[in-house]
Every structure is written in C-alpha cells, then in structure tokens.
Design an enzyme around this catalytic site. Structure first.
Site, mmCIF file in Angstrom:
data_model
loop_
_atom_site.group_PDB
_atom_site.id
_atom_site.type_symbol
_atom_site.label_atom_id
_atom_site.label_comp_id
_atom_site.label_asym_id
_atom_site.label_seq_id
_atom_site.Cartn_x
_atom_site.Cartn_y
_atom_site.Cartn_z
ATOM 1 N N HIS A 152 -56.070 -23.323 32.551
ATOM 2 C CA HIS A 152 -55.250 -22.015 33.658
ATOM 3 C C HIS A 152 -53.461 -22.419 32.977
ATOM 4 C CE1 HIS A 152 -53.596 -19.096 36.362
ATOM 5 N NE2 HIS A 152 -54.282 -19.418 37.162
ATOM 6 N N GLU A 270 -56.110 -17.409 30.064
ATOM 7 C CA GLU A 270 -56.679 -19.108 30.808
ATOM 8 C C GLU A 270 -57.914 -18.701 30.489
ATOM 9 O OE1 GLU A 270 -56.248 -18.153 34.782
ATOM 10 O OE2 GLU A 270 -54.460 -17.014 34.483
HETATM 11 O O1 TA6 Z 1 -55.949 -16.895 37.132
HETATM 12 C C1 TA6 Z 1 -55.789 -15.440 37.529
HETATM 13 C C2 TA6 Z 1 -55.467 -15.812 39.301
HETATM 14 O O2 TA6 Z 1 -57.011 -15.915 39.608
HETATM 15 C C3 TA6 Z 1 -55.115 -14.856 40.101
HETATM 16 O O3 TA6 Z 1 -55.457 -14.244 40.419
HETATM 17 C C4 TA6 Z 1 -54.249 -15.779 41.390
HETATM 18 O O4 TA6 Z 1 -54.166 -15.909 42.391
HETATM 19 C C5 TA6 Z 1 -53.844 -17.007 40.242
HETATM 20 O O5 TA6 Z 1 -55.303 -17.075 38.997
HETATM 21 C C6 TA6 Z 1 -52.964 -18.051 40.658
HETATM 22 O O6 TA6 Z 1 -53.668 -18.692 41.537
HETATM 23 P P1 TA6 Z 1 -52.995 -20.260 42.636
HETATM 24 O O7 TA6 Z 1 -54.133 -20.265 43.297
HETATM 25 O O8 TA6 Z 1 -53.057 -21.317 41.779
HETATM 26 O O9 TA6 Z 1 -52.251 -19.475 43.244
#
Ligand code: TA6
Length: 295
Positions: A152, A270
């Site tokens: 991520h 990501e």
């Molecule tokens: O990667 C995108 C995502 O799935 C978004 O939907 C948002 O939720 C982000 O990840 C961050 O997630 P987190 O659980 O780290 O707040």
C-alpha cells in the site's frame, strides 16, 4: 487487534546516496530517500507506537484487502499491525523480514502461512520490495487458504496533487470503489489526473499487462517509476492489479491520523492481487514484487 505498544529499533538500509528506513511493526518501509529527496509520504499525524497501522510509507496488506468477508480480520488484514522478525540482513542495503502465525497479531485464519519480505536498495535510484507468501501446511494439504496481498505505497508527490498525472493506466479496466454499484469501466485520459477522491482498482488481466511500468508525473515531469509483478506459480496466475487512492478533502477530514490538507501531498499507487481471492495450497507460494524508482 490488541493495542500492543512497541518500541523497537528501526532497520536502516544504505547504498551510495540511497537510504531506507523500515519499522519492524508491520514491516512498514517509512522512508526511501535519494540524496535529499524523500520518496514516501508519511502523515505528520501517523501513530508510530504500534497501536494502529502506520498512515504512510509502504504498509503490507495480507491476507485480505479491505474488509474481511468472514468478518474476522481487521480491514487490510493483520500483516501491517504485527511485529515482524529480521530473518536475514546479508548487506547494508538488503534485509529480509519474516512473519508466521506465532508472531502474527491475529491467531485465526490462515493457520499455515509464512511471509518473507525482502527490502533492497538498488543503484542508481530504486527500492525493491518483494513479499513471498507461503503455505507451509505440507504438500498433502489440499485445502489451502484464500488470500489477497498488496503493497500500500504512499508516494510523496510534493505539494500540488492537482498537477500529478499517472501514465500507463489509460488502457486498463478499473472498478471504482466509490461507486455504489461495483462496475468495471475502461479507463480514459481523465483517470490519469487526480482532481477528486479516487479509489480505483485497475485489473492486471484487463489491459494493465504483467510488468508494465507506471510513471507518475509531478508538475509535468516524470517523478516516479512503479514496476510490479505478481506470481502465483502453481495456478499460473501472473497478473498484478494496481490500486490508485487519494482520499481528497472529505475523507482526509475523517481520517484521525491524517492532516486535513495532506491529501495534496500524497498519492497511493498500490500493486497487489486484489481483484480476486487466490487459493494457496500446501507447499505452494506466491511472490508480489514492486520496484519503485525516484526519477
Ligand atoms: O487502498 C485504498 C483503500 O482500500 C481505501 O479504500 C482506503 O480505505 C485506504 O485503503 C486506506 O485504508 P486504511 O485502512 O489504511 O485507512
């Protein structure tokens, strides 16, 4: 998730004018620098005491992306909130970390996994992160377990998100996670600019190609090259999906560990296998690799 407070030495990698810092909490890379330039974004409000996932750097997502359909695991899984062990550090520019059920934050599913995460600096300008997922339940175990995994990555794009473009997505199909109905649409030029909340999953098997490079341009100049690959050997599954995320104004305000205006400074690119739930059978493994270069 227990709110375990952890104080641990960071792992520091160096090679020439490249530098990288990794927290054992979540095996989270929190800094990747070339000379004075910092390539990764970490929120000024990130919580670094192990009580919640780190908001920035490269959190490791496993075994679920987003919500767990079984309702057992935390969103984005437990890898990013577990304390990883250093397995090997063969040089000042390379380290391998490891996570098994014994150390994992979560004692439930899956029971027979083993993660090995290799982080390496490569001259002149790259950081290679490679996550190997293994099912060590023995070759005879046919059950296997379903998993998703993703890196991520929060890119530090400077101060002006309105002048950022992602090159290499415009032939791919994507799902807009913000749309009420899950639908797959073909990207077009507009998708490459960020001028609102964006939460798109671009499918590796729908026009993205296997290891195609994505280039992120900031203020009209190439700033990042993101190369990726995913290999699920036994199932001959080789496509690597990419999630593009920027929370924009409203979502930024709602995030406790994120400054209201920090959406202007970051973009998540990501790589992962998130478009489906692959099954890893006993003795099989899969490898997700990202090579991030500062241009
Ligand atoms: O990667 C995108 C995502 O799935 C978004 O939907 C948002 O939720 C982000 O990840 C961050 O997630 P987190 O659980 O780290 O707040």
């Amino acid at each position: 998730m227990t709110t375990k407070r952890v104080k641990m030495e960071d792992i520091r990698l160096v090679l020439g004018d490249l530098g990288c810092t990794i927290k054992r909490f979540g095996a989270t890379v929190v800094s990747f620098t070339k000379a004075e330039r910092e390539g990764l974004f970490v929120s000024k409000q990130a919580v670094l005491d192990g009580s919640k996932p780190i908001r920035g750097g490269i959190p490791v997502v496993f075994p679920v992306f987003g919500a767990d359909p079984a309702g057992q695991l935390p969103s984005h899984g437990f890898a990013r909130t577990s304390v990883w062990r250093v397995l090997d550090q063969p040089s000042a520019s390379k380290v391998t970390l490891c996570l098994t059920p014994a150390e994992a934050e979560w004692k439930l599913h899956p029971s027979a996994f083993r993660l090995e995460y290799e982080v390496e600096l490569l001259l002149p300008n790259s950081l290679r992160t490679s996550l190997r997922v293994m099912n060590f339940s023995g070759l005879l175990n046919e059950d296997g377990f379903e998993f998703q995994c993703l890196l991520h990555t929060y890119l530090n794009i400077g101060k002006d998100i309105s002048n950022v473009r992602v090159v290499g997505l415009d032939k791919a199909k994507f799902v807009d996670q913000l749309h009420p109905l899950p639908r797959t649409v073909l990207a077009s030029g507009h998708a490459s600019r960020i001028d609102q909340e964006v939460d798109h999953i671009y499918f590796g098997d729908a026009g993205l190609g296997e290891e195609e490079e994505l280039v992120v341009e900031c203020e009209g100049k190439p700033a990042f090259s993101c190369k990726r690959s995913f290999r699920l050997f036994a199932a001959k599954q080789f496509q690597c999906d990419v999630v593009v995320w920027n929370p924009w104004v409203e979502k930024a305000r709602k995030l406790q560990d994120f400054g209201d205006d920090e959406y202007k400074e970051m973009l998540c690119i990501e790589p992962g296998n998130v478009g489906r739930r692959d099954v890893l059978r006993g003795g099989e493994d899969a490898v997700l690799t990202q090579t991030l270069s500062l241009l």
